[in-house]
Design a protein around this motif. Structure first.
Motif, PDB file in Angstrom:
ATOM      1  N   ARG A 278      52.981  39.049  41.358  1.00 33.26           N
ATOM      2  CA  ARG A 278      52.232  37.757  40.552  1.00 33.26           C
ATOM      3  C   ARG A 278      50.916  38.166  39.976  1.00 33.26           C
ATOM      4  N   VAL A 279      50.786  37.732  38.887  1.00 34.87           N
ATOM      5  CA  VAL A 279      49.461  37.944  38.211  1.00 34.87           C
ATOM      6  C   VAL A 279      48.796  36.272  37.786  1.00 34.87           C
ATOM      7  N   LYS A 280      47.610  36.339  37.878  1.00 35.73           N
ATOM      8  CA  LYS A 280      47.058  34.848  37.700  1.00 35.73           C
ATOM      9  C   LYS A 280      47.702  33.637  38.556  1.00 35.73           C
ATOM     10  N   ARG A 281      47.746  34.002  39.788  1.00 36.21           N
ATOM     11  CA  ARG A 281      48.553  33.326  40.861  1.00 36.21           C
ATOM     12  C   ARG A 281      48.043  31.923  40.521  1.00 36.21           C
ATOM     13  N   GLN A 282      48.862  30.991  40.632  1.00 34.54           N
ATOM     14  CA  GLN A 282      48.421  29.216  40.642  1.00 34.54           C
ATOM     15  C   GLN A 282      48.504  28.663  41.991  1.00 34.54           C
ATOM     16  N   ASP A 283      47.840  29.102  42.920  1.00 38.05           N
ATOM     17  CA  ASP A 283      47.649  28.689  44.275  1.00 38.05           C
ATOM     18  C   ASP A 283      46.286  28.427  44.521  1.00 38.05           C
TER      19      ASP A 283
ATOM     20  N   VAL B  53      54.512  40.208  36.956  1.00 45.04           N
ATOM     21  CA  VAL B  53      55.319  38.987  36.688  1.00 45.04           C
ATOM     22  C   VAL B  53      54.464  37.784  36.731  1.00 45.04           C
ATOM     23  N   GLY B  54      54.902  36.624  36.180  1.00 49.05           N
ATOM     24  CA  GLY B  54      53.988  35.423  35.794  1.00 49.05           C
ATOM     25  C   GLY B  54      53.914  34.577  37.302  1.00 49.05           C
ATOM     26  N   HIS B  55      53.169  33.639  37.363  1.00 50.66           N
ATOM     27  CA  HIS B  55      53.275  32.488  38.264  1.00 50.66           C
ATOM     28  C   HIS B  55      52.928  31.124  37.762  1.00 50.66           C
ATOM     29  N   ARG B  56      53.572  30.140  38.172  1.00 48.15           N
ATOM     30  CA  ARG B  56      53.563  28.906  37.955  1.00 48.15           C
ATOM     31  C   ARG B  56      52.884  27.846  38.768  1.00 48.15           C
TER      32      ARG B  56
ATOM     33  N   SER C 251      46.743  35.353  51.274  1.00 47.30           N
ATOM     34  CA  SER C 251      47.720  36.219  50.906  1.00 47.30           C
ATOM     35  C   SER C 251      47.046  37.644  50.837  1.00 47.30           C
ATOM     36  N   ARG C 252      45.912  37.733  50.123  1.00 45.23           N
ATOM     37  CA  ARG C 252      45.055  39.100  49.795  1.00 45.23           C
ATOM     38  C   ARG C 252      44.904  39.853  51.014  1.00 45.23           C
ATOM     39  N   LEU C 253      44.326  39.075  52.044  1.00 46.79           N
ATOM     40  CA  LEU C 253      43.968  40.042  53.264  1.00 46.79           C
ATOM     41  C   LEU C 253      45.382  40.151  53.906  1.00 46.79           C
TER      42      LEU C 253
END
Length: 241
Positions: free
Chosen positions: A125-130, A197-200, A138-140
Motif C-alpha cells: 500500500r502506498v499513501k495509506r489512508q489509516d 497498490v492504492g489504499h482508500r 504497522s511500520r514497526l
C-alpha cells in the motif's frame, strides 16, 4: 456463471453490510474482461451482510456467497473461499473497501508473467489512508517481521494479493496465516514478488482490529512461523524413476 473460471476473487467479510455490495460491483467491473468468480465469505456477521449480498446475486451471476455458522476469523474465511474456489489463480481483497479492486488485474498479470516458481504477488500500500497510530504500528510490525523471517515483504497487512491456489493449499494452516503468506511460500521453495497498490479511506463500518490485539497475536505468530522455518527440509526437486 462459467463452470471453470480463470480467476477466483475471494473476499472475507464480517459486519460489512455498508461496504460489501459496492465492493462486489467494483470487483465485477475491474475484472469485466476476465473469466472470474467472486466469492464472498461471510464470517458469521451480525448485521445484514448476508442479506444484501444475497440480493446482489441476481445482478452479478458470477457472485457466490458462503457463510460461516460461527465467527472464525479472517484467515479461516480466506481459506474457506480458497477451498471452494474453482480457478487456479486466487485474488484476495479485504472486505472493508479500502483495497481498490482496480489494482487486482495488474497483480494477476504480474503473476502470470513471472512463471510457475513465483507463487504470490502481493500488494504494498502506498499513501495509506489509516490513522497515524495504525501506520506507525504497522511500520514497526512489518520491520520486525521482515528482519526475523526474511520474507522480503514490506507490507504483509495488505489484503490485496494474487497467488496460485495449489501453492496456498500446500501451506500449513493456522489463524492469522494471511499475514505470513510470503514467508510460508518462501519456506515451500516458491518465489514471491510485490507491486505498489492504492489504499482508500474506510467509508462504512469499523475496523475489527486494534493495535494492542495485533501486538499480542503477532508475537506468538512470529514465534510459530520462525519454528516452522527452522523445521523445513526441502528435497530441491522430485524425480520419478
Amino acid at each position: 456463471m462459467h463452470p471453470s473460471p480463470d480467476i477466483s476473487v475471494v473476499v472475507p467479510v464480517f459486519d460489512e453490510e455498508g461496504a460489501a455490495p459496492a465492493l462486489a460491483r467494483e470487483i465485477a467491473t475491474a475484472f469485466s474482461d476476465r473469466n472470474i468468480e467472486i466469492i464472498f465469505v461471510d464470517d458469521a456477521s451480525r448485521d445484514s451482510t448476508v442479506a444484501v449480498l444475497s440480493d446482489l446475486k441476481r445482478e452479478l451471476p458470477q457472485l457466490r456467497l458462503l457463510r460461516h455458522q460461527r465467527n472464525s476469523g479472517q484467515s479461516r474465511a480466506i481459506r474457506t473461499g480458497v477451498m471452494a474456489a474453482r480457478a487456479p489463480i486466487i485474488v484476495t481483497l479485504d472486505g472493508d473497501g479500502q483495497n481498490d479492486p482496480a489494482d487486482g488485474p495488474a497483480l494477476v498479470e504480474a503473476l502470470a508473467a513471472a512463471g510457475p516458481q513465483v507463487a504470490l504477488v502481493g500488494g504494498e500500500r502506498v499513501k495509506r489512508q489509516d490513522s497515524r497510530a495504525k501506520k506507525i504500528a504497522s511500520r514497526l510490525g512489518n520491520g520486525v517481521r521482515k528482519r526475523l523471517l526474511g520474507d522480503t515483504a514490506n507490507d504483509t497487512g495488505c489484503g490485496l494479493k494474487a497467488f496460485r491456489r495449489q501453492a496456498f493449499l500446500e501451506l500449513p494452516y493456522f489463524d492469522h496465516i494471511h499475514r505470513y503468506l510470503p514467508a510460508l511460500m518462501l519456506r515451500e521453495g516458491y518465489q514471491v514478488a510485490f507491486l505498489p497498490v492504492g489504499h482508500r479511506h474506510r467509508q462504512t463500518g469499523a475496523s475489527k482490529y486494534t493495535n494492542l490485539g495485533r501486538l499480542w497475536a503477532s508475537a506468538s505468530d512470529l514465534l510459530g512461523v520462525m519454528w516452522l522455518q527452522s523445521r523445513s527440509r526441502r528435497p530441491q526437486g522430485v524425480d520419478e524413476v
